[in-house]
Scaffold this active site. Structure first.
Site, PDB file in Angstrom:
ATOM      1  N   GLY A 217      16.980  35.466  57.477  1.00  0.00           N
ATOM      2  CA  GLY A 217      16.123  36.440  57.968  1.00  0.00           C
ATOM      3  C   GLY A 217      15.463  37.269  57.127  1.00  0.00           C
ATOM      4  O   GLY A 217      16.074  37.545  55.991  1.00  0.00           O
TER       5      GLY A 217
ATOM      6  N   LYS B 234      31.286  34.792  78.007  1.00  0.00           N
ATOM      7  CA  LYS B 234      32.299  34.819  79.126  1.00  0.00           C
ATOM      8  C   LYS B 234      32.556  36.210  79.494  1.00  0.00           C
ATOM      9  O   LYS B 234      32.957  36.587  80.630  1.00  0.00           O
ATOM     10  CB  LYS B 234      33.646  34.083  78.345  1.00  0.00           C
ATOM     11  CG  LYS B 234      34.599  33.933  79.354  1.00  0.00           C
ATOM     12  CD  LYS B 234      35.847  33.627  78.723  1.00  0.00           C
ATOM     13  CE  LYS B 234      37.209  33.451  79.397  1.00  0.00           C
ATOM     14  NZ  LYS B 234      38.284  33.278  78.619  1.00  0.00           N
TER      15      LYS B 234
ATOM     16  N   TYR C 174      25.389  21.181  58.424  1.00  0.00           N
ATOM     17  CA  TYR C 174      24.760  21.648  59.286  1.00  0.00           C
ATOM     18  C   TYR C 174      24.820  20.766  60.599  1.00  0.00           C
ATOM     19  O   TYR C 174      24.951  21.202  61.532  1.00  0.00           O
ATOM     20  CB  TYR C 174      23.214  21.602  58.688  1.00  0.00           C
ATOM     21  CG  TYR C 174      22.172  22.318  59.744  1.00  0.00           C
ATOM     22  CD1 TYR C 174      22.283  23.434  59.972  1.00  0.00           C
ATOM     23  CD2 TYR C 174      21.457  21.362  60.125  1.00  0.00           C
ATOM     24  CE1 TYR C 174      21.047  24.023  60.871  1.00  0.00           C
ATOM     25  CE2 TYR C 174      20.346  21.753  61.095  1.00  0.00           C
ATOM     26  CZ  TYR C 174      20.240  23.019  61.345  1.00  0.00           C
ATOM     27  OH  TYR C 174      19.298  23.500  62.089  1.00  0.00           O
TER      28      TYR C 174
ATOM     29  N   ASP D 255      26.853  39.871  61.145  1.00  0.00           N
ATOM     30  CA  ASP D 255      27.493  38.571  60.773  1.00  0.00           C
ATOM     31  C   ASP D 255      27.935  37.858  62.055  1.00  0.00           C
ATOM     32  O   ASP D 255      29.131  38.308  62.459  1.00  0.00           O
ATOM     33  CB  ASP D 255      28.143  38.453  59.513  1.00  0.00           C
ATOM     34  CG  ASP D 255      28.153  36.921  58.977  1.00  0.00           C
ATOM     35  OD1 ASP D 255      28.293  36.000  60.118  1.00  0.00           O
ATOM     36  OD2 ASP D 255      28.350  36.695  57.997  1.00  0.00           O
TER      37      ASP D 255
ATOM     38  N   LYS E 120      30.889  27.663  59.405  1.00  0.00           N
ATOM     39  CA  LYS E 120      31.491  28.844  59.859  1.00  0.00           C
ATOM     40  C   LYS E 120      30.524  29.410  60.866  1.00  0.00           C
ATOM     41  O   LYS E 120      30.955  29.898  61.789  1.00  0.00           O
ATOM     42  CB  LYS E 120      32.131  29.859  59.032  1.00  0.00           C
ATOM     43  CG  LYS E 120      33.215  29.416  58.240  1.00  0.00           C
ATOM     44  CD  LYS E 120      33.578  30.705  57.142  1.00  0.00           C
ATOM     45  CE  LYS E 120      35.002  30.922  56.957  1.00  0.00           C
ATOM     46  NZ  LYS E 120      35.110  31.758  55.909  1.00  0.00           N
TER      47      LYS E 120
ATOM     48  N   THR F 192       9.679  22.378  63.322  1.00  0.00           N
ATOM     49  CA  THR F 192       9.056  23.526  63.810  1.00  0.00           C
ATOM     50  C   THR F 192       8.427  24.111  62.685  1.00  0.00           C
ATOM     51  O   THR F 192       9.027  24.500  61.633  1.00  0.00           O
ATOM     52  CB  THR F 192       9.817  24.528  64.745  1.00  0.00           C
ATOM     53  OG1 THR F 192      10.393  23.750  65.861  1.00  0.00           O
ATOM     54  CG2 THR F 192       8.870  25.484  65.269  1.00  0.00           C
TER      55      THR F 192
ATOM     56  N   LYS G 120      26.386  21.800  64.178  1.00  0.00           N
ATOM     57  CA  LYS G 120      25.959  21.897  65.449  1.00  0.00           C
ATOM     58  C   LYS G 120      26.194  20.973  66.577  1.00  0.00           C
ATOM     59  O   LYS G 120      26.103  21.448  67.612  1.00  0.00           O
ATOM     60  CB  LYS G 120      24.301  21.683  65.007  1.00  0.00           C
ATOM     61  CG  LYS G 120      23.525  22.664  63.972  1.00  0.00           C
ATOM     62  CD  LYS G 120      23.262  24.024  64.930  1.00  0.00           C
ATOM     63  CE  LYS G 120      22.234  24.698  64.267  1.00  0.00           C
ATOM     64  NZ  LYS G 120      21.932  26.026  64.976  1.00  0.00           N
TER      65      LYS G 120
ATOM     66  N   ARG H 203      11.501  23.369  53.215  1.00  0.00           N
ATOM     67  CA  ARG H 203      10.920  22.501  54.293  1.00  0.00           C
ATOM     68  C   ARG H 203       9.924  21.943  53.892  1.00  0.00           C
ATOM     69  O   ARG H 203       8.959  22.387  53.064  1.00  0.00           O
ATOM     70  CB  ARG H 203      11.082  23.365  55.616  1.00  0.00           C
ATOM     71  CG  ARG H 203      12.500  23.537  55.912  1.00  0.00           C
ATOM     72  CD  ARG H 203      12.399  24.095  57.452  1.00  0.00           C
ATOM     73  NE  ARG H 203      13.300  25.185  57.660  1.00  0.00           N
ATOM     74  CZ  ARG H 203      13.350  25.731  58.955  1.00  0.00           C
ATOM     75  NH1 ARG H 203      12.793  25.215  60.103  1.00  0.00           N
ATOM     76  NH2 ARG H 203      14.261  26.944  59.135  1.00  0.00           N
TER      77      ARG H 203
END
Length: 325
Positions: free
Chosen positions: A40, A107, A147, A60, A93, A177, A151, A188
Site C-alpha cells: 500500500g 468475535k 498466496y 501489520d 502469515k 481487477t 487464501k 500484473r
C-alpha cells in the site's frame, strides 16, 4: 441522531482498499484504515486524511489489533506474484495469522467480517468458467502456493468461525481487477503493459499470449463488495466477483499499444510455472443474489487507468530528474 457505522479496512492504503475507504466514507461510515505499507502507499489515501470520519493506522495484521468496530473488510495481503513471492513466508502469515487476528477481533466485537479471497483458490482450473462449487486445482508446494494456499486456508478459517462461533462472514473471490492506483511495479499484466507501452519499451508477453484473463474495473468490484456485505446474513459466499468478459493476453497487449499510441513491440518470454491458462468467473450467483454485474467496458476502464499511469510516470521522471522541489 444518525449513528455512523464504524468500519475497519485492513490493507486500506492499497489499490482496492483505498477505493473501498473512499466508497464507505461517501456512504456515511466512520472508516479506520489499517495498513503496514508493504504494498500500500500513503499517496493512495492522502486525499482522505482531512476527512474527520477517516482514521489511518500503521499496523501489520499478523499482530492482534484491539479496536472497536461494527464491520471489518479484511483486504490485507500482497496480491501480485512479484510482491507475494518476495517474502513467501510473510505472505502465508499475512493470509492466515491476519485472518485469525481479524476473526478474533470480529468475535470479540460481534462485527460482520468480509474476506477478500481470490480466484487463485481455483489454481490452474480444469473447469471453465469457474463457479463457486469448483474446489480448484492448486499445486500446494509451488511458488504461488504461499498466496493460493494462504487464501484457501483463510476461507477455511472464516467458515469454521462461522460454524463454531456463529460469526457473520462474507467471502468474495476476486478475479483480475485493474484501475488507477495499481502499483506500477506489481508485475500484473495491466500495469505491466501500460507502463511498458508508455515508456516505449517492448511489451512482455509470457508464453504465446493465448492464455486468457477477465478484467474487472475497480469501481465495479467495490460495488460488489458493498452489496455482498449488505446482503442478508445467510449470504456468506464464497462469491465470485469479476468481469466475465474474456480476453487473451495478446489481445490486451494489442489494445494497450493502440490506446497509448505506443510503438512498443511485443517480446515473448517462457511461461512461468503454475501460471493458469484460463481464468473466467461464472458470476451467476452474484447476479442472482445481489443483482450485481460489471458495467465498465475494458476500453473505458483502460482509458482512466492509462491516464493515471501517464501522470504517475511523469511525476516519477520529474522526481528522478530533480524537477520537483
Amino acid at each position: 441522531m444518525h449513528i455512523r457505522k464504524r468500519v475497519l479496512v485492513t490493507g486500506g492504503a492499497g489499490f482496492l482498499g483505498s477505493f473501498l475507504c473512499e466508497r464507505l466514507l461517501n456512504d456515511g461510515c466512520d472508516v479506520l484504515c489499517v495498513d503496514n505499507y508493504f504494498t500500500g502507499a500513503r499517496r493512495n489515501i492522502t486525499h482522505l486524511l482531512d476527512n474527520p470520519y477517516f482514521e489511518l493506522m500503521r499496523h501489520d495484521v499478523t499482530f492482534p489489533l484491539y479496536v472497536e468496530c461494527d464491520e471489518i473488510y479484511n483486504l490485507a495481503c500482497p496480491a501480485s506474484p512479484i510482491h507475494y513471492q518476495h517474502d513467501p513466508v510473510q505472505t502465508t502469515k499475512t493470509s492466515i495469522h491476519g485472518a485469525i487476528n481479524m476473526l478474533g477481533l470480529a468475535k470479540r466485537t460481534r462485527a460482520k467480517i468480509f474476506q477478500a479471497s481470490t480466484s487463485e483458490v481455483y489454481g490452474d482450473p480444469e473447469v471453465h468458467p469457474q463457479n463457486e462449487a469448483y474446489w480448484g486445482r492448486v499445486n500446494p508446494i509451488g511458488r504461488r502456493a504461499c498466496y493460493d494456499e494462504g487464501k484457501r486456508c483463510a476461507e477455511t478459517l472464516f467458515f469454521d468461525y462461522h460454524r463454531q462461533h456463529g460469526l457473520g462472514i462474507k467471502v468474495a473471490r476476486i478475479f483480475n481487477t485493474y484501475g488507477p492506483r495499481m502499483h506500477p511495479n506489481d508485475g500484473r499484466v495491466v500495469s505491466n503493459f501500460i507502463t511498458q507501452a508508455l515508456r516505449g519499451k517492448p511489451i512482455t508477453v509470457y508464453g504465446d499470449g493465448s492464455q486468457t484473463r477477465s478484467f474487472c474495473y475497480v469501481d465495479d468490484l467495490i460495488e460488489g463488495f458493498v452489496r455482498l456485505m449488505d446482503a442478508p446474513d445467510e449470504v456468506t459466499g464464497p462469491m465470485n466477483l469479476g468481469n466475465p468478459g474474456e480476453f487473451t493476453i495478446l489481445e490486451l497487449a494489442e489494445i494497450v499499444i493502440e490506446m497509448t499510441g505506443s510503438r512498443s513491440s511485443i517480446d515473448f518470454k517462457p511461461l512461468p510455472g503454475d501460471d493458469p491458462t484460463q481464468r473466467k468467473p461464472d458470476i451467476t450467483f452474484a447476479r442472482e443474489t445481489l443483482g450485481w454485474e460489471p458495467r465498465v467496458a475494458l476500453r473505458d476502464g483502460l482509458k482512466s487507468t492509462i491516464a493515471y499511469f501517464d501522470d504517475l510516470l511523469r511525476e516519477m521522471d520529474d522526481i528522478s530528474l530533480g524537477r520537483l522541489n
